[in-house]
Structures are given as C-alpha cells and as structure tokens.
Design a protein around this motif. Structure first.
Motif, PDB file in Angstrom:
ATOM      1  N   PRO A 118       0.760  -1.349   0.075  1.00  0.00           N
ATOM      2  CA  PRO A 118      -0.015  -0.157  -0.067  1.00  0.00           C
ATOM      3  C   PRO A 118       0.822   1.238   0.027  1.00  0.00           C
ATOM      4  O   PRO A 118       1.971   1.440   0.360  1.00  0.00           O
ATOM      5  CB  PRO A 118      -0.690  -0.024   1.214  1.00  0.00           C
ATOM      6  CG  PRO A 118      -0.778  -1.651   1.732  1.00  0.00           C
ATOM      7  CD  PRO A 118       0.547  -2.100   1.250  1.00  0.00           C
ATOM      8  N   GLY A 133      -1.294   2.830   5.799  1.00  0.00           N
ATOM      9  CA  GLY A 133      -2.278   2.314   5.063  1.00  0.00           C
ATOM     10  C   GLY A 133      -2.474   0.857   4.830  1.00  0.00           C
ATOM     11  O   GLY A 133      -1.748   0.188   4.969  1.00  0.00           O
ATOM     12  N   ALA A 135      -3.885  -2.542   2.569  1.00  0.00           N
ATOM     13  CA  ALA A 135      -4.181  -3.001   1.162  1.00  0.00           C
ATOM     14  C   ALA A 135      -5.761  -3.401   1.261  1.00  0.00           C
ATOM     15  O   ALA A 135      -6.432  -3.876   2.251  1.00  0.00           O
ATOM     16  CB  ALA A 135      -3.438  -4.055   0.788  1.00  0.00           C
ATOM     17  N   ASN A 136      -6.195  -3.138  -0.073  1.00  0.00           N
ATOM     18  CA  ASN A 136      -7.587  -3.639  -0.504  1.00  0.00           C
ATOM     19  C   ASN A 136      -7.922  -5.046  -0.410  1.00  0.00           C
ATOM     20  O   ASN A 136      -9.011  -5.469   0.035  1.00  0.00           O
ATOM     21  CB  ASN A 136      -8.076  -3.164  -1.868  1.00  0.00           C
ATOM     22  CG  ASN A 136      -8.019  -1.370  -1.736  1.00  0.00           C
ATOM     23  OD1 ASN A 136      -8.471  -0.864  -0.770  1.00  0.00           O
ATOM     24  ND2 ASN A 136      -7.766  -0.948  -2.881  1.00  0.00           N
ATOM     25  N   GLY A 137      -6.934  -5.782  -0.666  1.00  0.00           N
ATOM     26  CA  GLY A 137      -6.915  -7.357  -0.263  1.00  0.00           C
ATOM     27  C   GLY A 137      -5.624  -7.838   0.304  1.00  0.00           C
ATOM     28  O   GLY A 137      -4.822  -7.125   0.873  1.00  0.00           O
TER      29      GLY A 137
END
Length: 376
Positions: A118, A133, A135-137
C-alpha cells in the motif's frame, strides 16, 4: 664622506633592497601558490563529470539522460581504449544501439510475481499516531498487473576536491626580510536525483535472451568483425587501430568491444545539481634592517584586511648610540627604510540547476554482456 656616513648609506640601501626583494618574493610565491590551488574549471567535459558522478551510485551512466532507452536494447559498447579512459565518455560516444528485443511479456510476468504494498499516507498532525495504509486485498498475493513503476531511492551525494598550501621564508641574514602566506581552494559538486523509478528483468532471464539473439538469425552481429564495422559509424576508422604493448611488444587492437543487453533502467523526473568553486590566498611581507632579530610586531600596526600583517622583526643595533632600538619591521618610519605589506585575494562561484521533466528519462542502467568468442 666619512666612514660612518658611508656605513649608514649602505645599511639604508640594504633595507630598501630587502623590502623590495621580499615584496617581489611574496608576489611571485603568492601567484604561483594561488595558481596551483586555484579552483579552475576542471579539464573534464560535462559528460565525463556526469559519468563519474553517476558511476558512484554503482550503475552505468547515461549521458545525456534520455527517454528512449529501454530494457531489451542491444548495444555494441567500447569497454576499453588503450590510449584513453573511454568509460568516462558519454554513452552516445562509446556505444551504438543495434537492436531492440521486445521483452514486454517477460517484464509483465516478472512484475506479476512481485508484491505491491500500500501507498504511504500523508504524515499526520504533530502528536497524532501515523496510521499506515492497508491494502484492499491480501498483501502477499502475486499476479496483479502493475499500473505504475517501482520506486528507487538514490541518496544525494557530494564530490569534493580541496587543495591548500602555506609557508614562510626568511632572508634576514642577507636582506633582513621575511614573508609568509597561505592559499586554499575547494571544488564540489552536489548531485540529487528526485522522483526516481526503475524496472527490469532478472539477469538469468536476460542472459537467455541475449544468448538466443546471438544464436538466431542476427547472430552475425555478435561477431567482433561486425561489431567493429558497426562502431566505425561512431568513432570512424580509428576502430581498426592497433597499438603495441610496451611490456611484451605484442600488437593488439586499440579498442575492446562487448555486446550488451540492457536488463534494468533507472529513471528520474527531476534533477538538482549544485557546483561550487571557491579559492582564497593571503600573505604578508616584512623587510627591514639586514641584521634584524625576530620579535613580535607592535599591536598598533594594522594589517591589510583587519589581520596582523605577520610576524615582525625588531632588534637592538649594537652600532647605534645608547643602544637605541631600531623600528621593527612593519613599522616603517622616515628613519627606518623598509617595506611591509599584506596580500589577500580570492574568487568563488556557484551554479545551481533544477530540472523537472514532463516524463521520466533514463540516467543509468545495468546490462549483461556478450564477450566475443564466448557463448555468454
């Protein structure tokens, strides 16, 4: 003319000669020393200075930095000149791009296997925790195509060259004179590369590509004969020159060549370079009685530039009535001929350039090489 008057006249003349000679000596010595250390413009081209600076980062330099150098480019490169330091010359003056191998799929596959973390969030206000941050996945899941270039950080660095000299001399026994001085100079170049990025392929993969190129339909370009013919377009007929080894007496080619395939390119969007040159010199001369004995100069005699003019001399003249002290060197009066003075001079310059580009340009690279007569 009485003997005493004649003796006084001789001493008077000697004092004048002493001061004059000391002044000339100071001027000559100061000029020679200042010339020696003066930060003159280096006898190297801009390309050579750039190449030396970038080479300190452990990569091969590109000058001038340019956009159209890519992984997969095949170059014939001059690697050695028996009569010169060819590695300090710009890439355009010691190489020729003869082909480009499309490695797009290999680059995509290589980076699909690399994790992408991220982005760093903006720094928080003072006193608040920095929440990194997420990660989205999953973080460790390869196979996601990249939409940007990997980052690379190059620390700023400075190349500095300094020279200095100082000295003092005395001719009291002959002329009653002394001089001293010092000179110094400094040349420095600060290099900062901002917003740097990179991409490339593993060396083993690149070696296989180069091996395939040199054993395929274009294999004649991997021969020394063809490589020299190609480089004749860059350096002319000199590419065929021969030189004699003074140690063995054997004759060999002046230039050594290799074939290179670029495996990694280093890109930057902004460059900041600062070049500084500075030099200074100063000195003092004292000329007085030829029989002077060194002593401290009076504090009320000012020197040029607000500093003491140097160590002065003072002595008792045994031939003078009442043991009267002579005027010290540096305190020149109507009854004490001589000379005292100081020199101070210098120069300085600063050149600062900041260049931000519309798109990134290559300033360095790595490569695998094909040495003629070998399979790799």
């Amino acid at each position: 003319m009485s003997d005493e008057n004649e003796s006084n006249l001789i001493q008077h003349n000697r004092r004048i000669i002493a001061g004059t000679c000391a002044a000339v000596a100071l001027l000559v010595a100061g000029a020679v020393a200042f010339t020696w250390v003066s930060p003159v413009v280096p006898e190297k081209s801009v390309a050579q200075q750039w190449n030396e600076a970038i080479s300190r980062l452990g990569i091969e330099p590109v000058y001038p930095p340019q956009e159209d150098i890519a992984v997969g480019d095949v170059f014939v490169i001059l690697t050695k000149d028996e009569l010169n330091e060819v590695e300090k010359e710009p890439l355009a003056g010691r190489s020729m791009r003869i082909w480009h191998v499309d490695m797009t799929s290999k680059i995509e596959n290589a980076y699909a296997e690399i994790y992408r973390f991220p982005e760093t969030p903006d720094a928080p206000a003072q006193g608040r925790a920095w929440k990194l941050g997420a990660a989205n996945g999953p973080v460790f899941r390869p196979g996601v195509p990249r939409t940007d270039l990997p980052l690379v950080l190059f620390p700023g660095f400075t190349i500095t060259s300094t020279r200095q000299a100082n000295g003092a001399a005395s001719a009291a026994s002959l002329l009653g004179a002394a001089f001293h001085g010092d000179v110094a100079s400094e040349f420095s170049m600060d290099v900062q590369i901002a917003a740097a990025e990179t991409y490339g392929v593993p060396a083993i993969m690149a070696e296989a590509v180069l091996d395939s190129f040199c054993n395929g339909p274009l294999q004649r370009y991997c021969t020394e004969t063809e490589a020299r013919r190609q480089m004749s377009h860059v350096v002319g007929s000199k590419i065929y020159d021969k030189v004699t080894d003074p140690a063995s007496g054997e004759t060999k080619p002046r230039f050594s060549l290799e074939l290179g395939l670029i495996t990694r390119v280093y890109l930057a969007r902004s460059f900041h370079n600062v070049i500084r040159r500075a030099g200074s010199a100063g000195g003092a001369v004292n000329g007085g009685d030829g029989g002077a004995t060194p002593s401290k100069a009076p504090s009320d005699v000012p020197a040029a530039g607000g500093a003491q003019a140097g160590a002065a001399t003072a002595a008792a003249s045994p031939g003078e009535a009442g043991g009267r002290q002579t005027d010290p060197a540096g305190a020149i009066g109507p009854n004490s001929p001589g000379l005292s003075g100081a020199l101070q001079f210098g120069n300085s310059s600063l050149v600062s350039t900041v260049q931000t580009l519309q798109r990134p340009v290559a300033f360095g690279f790595r490569s695998v090489r094909w040495q003629f007569g070998e399979s790799k």
